[in-house]
Design a protein around this motif. Structure first.
Motif, PDB file in Angstrom:
ATOM      1  N   SER A  36       0.830  -1.218   0.000  1.00  0.00           N
ATOM      2  CA  SER A  36       0.000   0.000   0.000  1.00  0.00           C
ATOM      3  C   SER A  36       0.860   1.263   0.000  1.00  0.00           C
ATOM      4  O   SER A  36       0.467   2.293  -0.551  1.00  0.00           O
ATOM      5  CB  SER A  36      -0.971   0.009   1.183  1.00  0.00           C
ATOM      6  OG  SER A  36      -0.275   0.013   2.397  1.00  0.00           O
ATOM      7  N   ARG A  41       3.309   6.339  -2.574  1.00  0.00           N
ATOM      8  CA  ARG A  41       4.534   6.785  -3.235  1.00  0.00           C
ATOM      9  C   ARG A  41       4.275   7.117  -4.705  1.00  0.00           C
ATOM     10  O   ARG A  41       4.828   8.080  -5.238  1.00  0.00           O
ATOM     11  CB  ARG A  41       5.623   5.699  -3.135  1.00  0.00           C
ATOM     12  CG  ARG A  41       6.224   5.587  -1.746  1.00  0.00           C
ATOM     13  CD  ARG A  41       7.144   4.376  -1.628  1.00  0.00           C
ATOM     14  NE  ARG A  41       7.693   4.274  -0.287  1.00  0.00           N
ATOM     15  CZ  ARG A  41       8.864   4.796   0.085  1.00  0.00           C
ATOM     16  NH1 ARG A  41       9.622   5.414  -0.792  1.00  0.00           N
ATOM     17  NH2 ARG A  41       9.285   4.692   1.321  1.00  0.00           N
ATOM     18  N   SER A 101       4.539  10.547   2.555  1.00  0.00           N
ATOM     19  CA  SER A 101       4.085  10.694   3.937  1.00  0.00           C
ATOM     20  C   SER A 101       3.271  11.978   4.104  1.00  0.00           C
ATOM     21  O   SER A 101       2.257  12.001   4.813  1.00  0.00           O
ATOM     22  CB  SER A 101       5.311  10.677   4.852  1.00  0.00           C
ATOM     23  OG  SER A 101       5.008  11.113   6.126  1.00  0.00           O
ATOM     24  N   ALA A 104      -0.053  11.395   2.395  1.00  0.00           N
ATOM     25  CA  ALA A 104      -0.854  10.410   3.124  1.00  0.00           C
ATOM     26  C   ALA A 104      -1.592  11.017   4.319  1.00  0.00           C
ATOM     27  O   ALA A 104      -2.467  10.384   4.895  1.00  0.00           O
ATOM     28  CB  ALA A 104       0.043   9.268   3.592  1.00  0.00           C
ATOM     29  N   ARG A 110      -6.574   9.557   1.307  1.00  0.00           N
ATOM     30  CA  ARG A 110      -6.727   8.215   1.892  1.00  0.00           C
ATOM     31  C   ARG A 110      -8.052   7.600   1.459  1.00  0.00           C
ATOM     32  O   ARG A 110      -8.126   6.427   1.121  1.00  0.00           O
ATOM     33  CB  ARG A 110      -6.637   8.267   3.418  1.00  0.00           C
ATOM     34  CG  ARG A 110      -5.363   8.908   3.949  1.00  0.00           C
ATOM     35  CD  ARG A 110      -5.113   8.556   5.394  1.00  0.00           C
ATOM     36  NE  ARG A 110      -4.715   7.184   5.559  1.00  0.00           N
ATOM     37  CZ  ARG A 110      -3.475   6.736   5.413  1.00  0.00           C
ATOM     38  NH1 ARG A 110      -2.492   7.571   5.143  1.00  0.00           N
ATOM     39  NH2 ARG A 110      -3.207   5.461   5.558  1.00  0.00           N
ATOM     40  N   ARG A 131       0.303   0.745   6.838  1.00  0.00           N
ATOM     41  CA  ARG A 131       0.218   1.401   8.140  1.00  0.00           C
ATOM     42  C   ARG A 131      -1.159   1.206   8.778  1.00  0.00           C
ATOM     43  O   ARG A 131      -1.298   1.176   9.975  1.00  0.00           O
ATOM     44  CB  ARG A 131       0.450   2.905   8.000  1.00  0.00           C
ATOM     45  CG  ARG A 131       1.741   3.308   7.335  1.00  0.00           C
ATOM     46  CD  ARG A 131       2.896   3.014   8.266  1.00  0.00           C
ATOM     47  NE  ARG A 131       4.118   3.671   7.822  1.00  0.00           N
ATOM     48  CZ  ARG A 131       4.818   3.321   6.755  1.00  0.00           C
ATOM     49  NH1 ARG A 131       4.437   2.322   6.009  1.00  0.00           N
ATOM     50  NH2 ARG A 131       5.916   3.980   6.440  1.00  0.00           N
ATOM     51  N   ASP A 132      -2.184   1.120   7.919  1.00  0.00           N
ATOM     52  CA  ASP A 132      -3.574   1.068   8.419  1.00  0.00           C
ATOM     53  C   ASP A 132      -4.331  -0.106   7.811  1.00  0.00           C
ATOM     54  O   ASP A 132      -5.541  -0.060   7.686  1.00  0.00           O
ATOM     55  CB  ASP A 132      -4.288   2.375   8.072  1.00  0.00           C
ATOM     56  CG  ASP A 132      -4.361   2.607   6.566  1.00  0.00           C
ATOM     57  OD1 ASP A 132      -3.601   1.961   5.824  1.00  0.00           O
ATOM     58  OD2 ASP A 132      -5.189   3.430   6.132  1.00  0.00           O
ATOM     59  N   MET A 133      -3.608  -1.142   7.425  1.00  0.00           N
ATOM     60  CA  MET A 133      -4.258  -2.291   6.774  1.00  0.00           C
ATOM     61  C   MET A 133      -5.222  -2.983   7.754  1.00  0.00           C
ATOM     62  O   MET A 133      -6.350  -3.312   7.405  1.00  0.00           O
ATOM     63  CB  MET A 133      -3.208  -3.299   6.277  1.00  0.00           C
ATOM     64  CG  MET A 133      -2.260  -2.756   5.223  1.00  0.00           C
ATOM     65  SD  MET A 133      -3.095  -2.339   3.687  1.00  0.00           S
ATOM     66  CE  MET A 133      -3.287  -0.598   3.864  1.00  0.00           C
ATOM     67  N   ARG A 181       9.523  10.891  10.234  1.00  0.00           N
ATOM     68  CA  ARG A 181       8.437  10.243   9.496  1.00  0.00           C
ATOM     69  C   ARG A 181       7.524   9.489  10.463  1.00  0.00           C
ATOM     70  O   ARG A 181       6.306   9.550  10.352  1.00  0.00           O
ATOM     71  CB  ARG A 181       9.013   9.301   8.421  1.00  0.00           C
ATOM     72  CG  ARG A 181       7.994   8.616   7.590  1.00  0.00           C
ATOM     73  CD  ARG A 181       8.166   8.878   6.109  1.00  0.00           C
ATOM     74  NE  ARG A 181       9.406   8.331   5.580  1.00  0.00           N
ATOM     75  CZ  ARG A 181       9.474   7.153   4.948  1.00  0.00           C
ATOM     76  NH1 ARG A 181       8.401   6.403   4.822  1.00  0.00           N
ATOM     77  NH2 ARG A 181      10.605   6.752   4.442  1.00  0.00           N
ATOM     78  N   ASP A 185       3.585  10.156  10.795  1.00  0.00           N
ATOM     79  CA  ASP A 185       2.627   9.084  10.528  1.00  0.00           C
ATOM     80  C   ASP A 185       1.784   8.761  11.767  1.00  0.00           C
ATOM     81  O   ASP A 185       0.626   8.358  11.650  1.00  0.00           O
ATOM     82  CB  ASP A 185       3.346   7.807  10.041  1.00  0.00           C
ATOM     83  CG  ASP A 185       3.954   7.982   8.646  1.00  0.00           C
ATOM     84  OD1 ASP A 185       3.587   8.956   7.963  1.00  0.00           O
ATOM     85  OD2 ASP A 185       4.793   7.145   8.249  1.00  0.00           O
ATOM     86  N   ARG A 188      -0.788  12.105  12.611  1.00  0.00           N
ATOM     87  CA  ARG A 188      -1.823  12.631  11.723  1.00  0.00           C
ATOM     88  C   ARG A 188      -3.196  12.228  12.276  1.00  0.00           C
ATOM     89  O   ARG A 188      -3.341  11.179  12.918  1.00  0.00           O
ATOM     90  CB  ARG A 188      -1.615  12.127  10.286  1.00  0.00           C
ATOM     91  CG  ARG A 188      -1.829  10.666  10.138  1.00  0.00           C
ATOM     92  CD  ARG A 188      -1.717  10.225   8.691  1.00  0.00           C
ATOM     93  NE  ARG A 188      -1.794   8.794   8.650  1.00  0.00           N
ATOM     94  CZ  ARG A 188      -0.941   7.997   8.037  1.00  0.00           C
ATOM     95  NH1 ARG A 188       0.072   8.489   7.362  1.00  0.00           N
ATOM     96  NH2 ARG A 188      -1.086   6.693   8.077  1.00  0.00           N
TER      97      ARG A 188
HETATM   98  O1   DC Z   1       5.741   1.945   3.564  1.00  0.00           O
HETATM   99  P1   DC Z   1       6.289   3.095   2.752  1.00  0.00           P
HETATM  100  O2   DC Z   1       7.541   3.681   3.341  1.00  0.00           O
HETATM  101  O3   DC Z   1       6.455   2.732   1.312  1.00  0.00           O
HETATM  102  O4   DC Z   1       5.166   4.255   2.811  1.00  0.00           O
HETATM  103  C1   DC Z   1       5.393   5.548   2.325  1.00  0.00           C
HETATM  104  C2   DC Z   1       4.521   6.543   3.073  1.00  0.00           C
HETATM  105  O5   DC Z   1       3.149   6.298   2.752  1.00  0.00           O
HETATM  106  C3   DC Z   1       4.615   6.454   4.595  1.00  0.00           C
HETATM  107  O6   DC Z   1       5.406   7.477   5.142  1.00  0.00           O
HETATM  108  C4   DC Z   1       3.215   6.649   5.079  1.00  0.00           C
HETATM  109  C5   DC Z   1       2.343   6.411   3.893  1.00  0.00           C
HETATM  110  N1   DC Z   1       1.502   5.211   4.031  1.00  0.00           N
HETATM  111  C6   DC Z   1       0.318   5.352   4.700  1.00  0.00           C
HETATM  112  O7   DC Z   1       0.026   6.432   5.215  1.00  0.00           O
HETATM  113  N2   DC Z   1      -0.546   4.297   4.781  1.00  0.00           N
HETATM  114  C7   DC Z   1      -0.225   3.108   4.249  1.00  0.00           C
HETATM  115  N3   DC Z   1      -1.076   2.088   4.341  1.00  0.00           N
HETATM  116  C8   DC Z   1       1.018   2.947   3.583  1.00  0.00           C
HETATM  117  C9   DC Z   1       1.870   4.029   3.495  1.00  0.00           C
END
Ligand code: DC
Length: 225
Positions: A36, A41, A101, A104, A110, A131-133, A181, A185, A188
């Motif tokens: 995700s 990205r 980031s 996001a 989102r 991050r939020d799966m 970061r 994250d 937020r």
């Molecule tokens: O996992 P990553 O480093 O490729 O993710 C890049 C940015 O995307 C990370 O700083 C936060 C955001 N992100 C998010 O907010 N929710 C997700 N499910 C995945 C990534």
């Protein structure tokens, strides 16, 4: 009602080993894989290409809707196409992570990506990395994991990874970026980085990748016992 298609969610901060572990677990299970972070990205890359102002949320939301992202499995690994152009290399840059980031943190971005992520849930199953799966995208997941590691360990791993690729960065700079970061994250207001209540926490500090993969696989019901 919960979906009959199994999902294993693997969330956690950057550098905890999510990407490597998720890919290996997906391959061992023969399940699909959702990166995700690559979606965020990809929007970041598209926004940079279009020279968008990162402080203009409306433009970034439009960009999210307009950006086509395609994942292509090839002999040399997974390639990511952004609006038809291979952006795999650019996607992994630290600068892209920072832009992603920031993007996001915008609630409409989102929301726009929610259904795109859920569309990855296909038989025989999905390993979803992010991050939020487990908290937002697949709250009814079959199994949920939250991977952590100390910031120091994560900076060391990232430093090693980048050095192997010939990218020169200082350890202190990386550690600072990782901490900044994490804070962004976690703070937020929408979908902050936090473990789902029913997630199993695994601290990967000092563990090998194989050890983490085995611990995660043991949590998938079809494989238990
Ligand atoms: O996992 P990553 O480093 O490729 O993710 C890049 C940015 O995307 C990370 O700083 C936060 C955001 N992100 C998010 O907010 N929710 C997700 N499910 C995945 C990534």
């Amino acid at each position: 009602m919960s979906s009959p298609i199994p999902v294993l969610t693997i969330d956690g901060p950057s550098g905890a080993g999510k990407g490597t572990v998720s890919r290996l677990v997906a391959s061992r299970l023969g399940w699909h894989y959702l990166d995700s972070g690559a979606l965020y990205r990809a929007v970041g890359v598209a926004a940079s290409w279009a020279d968008l102002d990162l402080s203009d949320p409306a433009a970034l939301v439009r960009c999210t809707f307009d950006t086509a992202v395609e994942f292509r499995e090839q002999a040399d690994g997974l390639r990511v196409l952004v609006n038809g152009t291979d952006a795999t290399g650019e996607l992994r840059l630290e600068t892209t992570g920072t832009v992603a980031s920031a993007i996001a943190a915008i609630p409409e971005v989102r929301a726009a990506l929610k259904e795109r992520q859920r569309a990855f849930r296909r038989l025989p199953g999905l390993v979803a990395d992010g991050r939020d799966m487990g908290t937002v995208i697949f709250p009814d997941a079959t199994a949920k994991v939250f991977l952590t590691a100390s910031a120091d360990e994560r900076a060391h791993r990232r430093h090693k990874q980048l050095s192997e690729k010939g990218v020169s960065v200082t350890f202190d700079g990386l550690l600072r970026e990782i901490l900044a970061r994490d804070a962004r994250d976690a703070q937020r207001t929408v979908a902050p980085l936090k473990p789902a209540e029913d997630a199993v926490l695994i601290d990967t500090t000092g563990l090998s990748i194989d050890q983490v993969v085995e611990r995660v696989l043991a949590l998938v019901p079809a494989r238990a016992g």
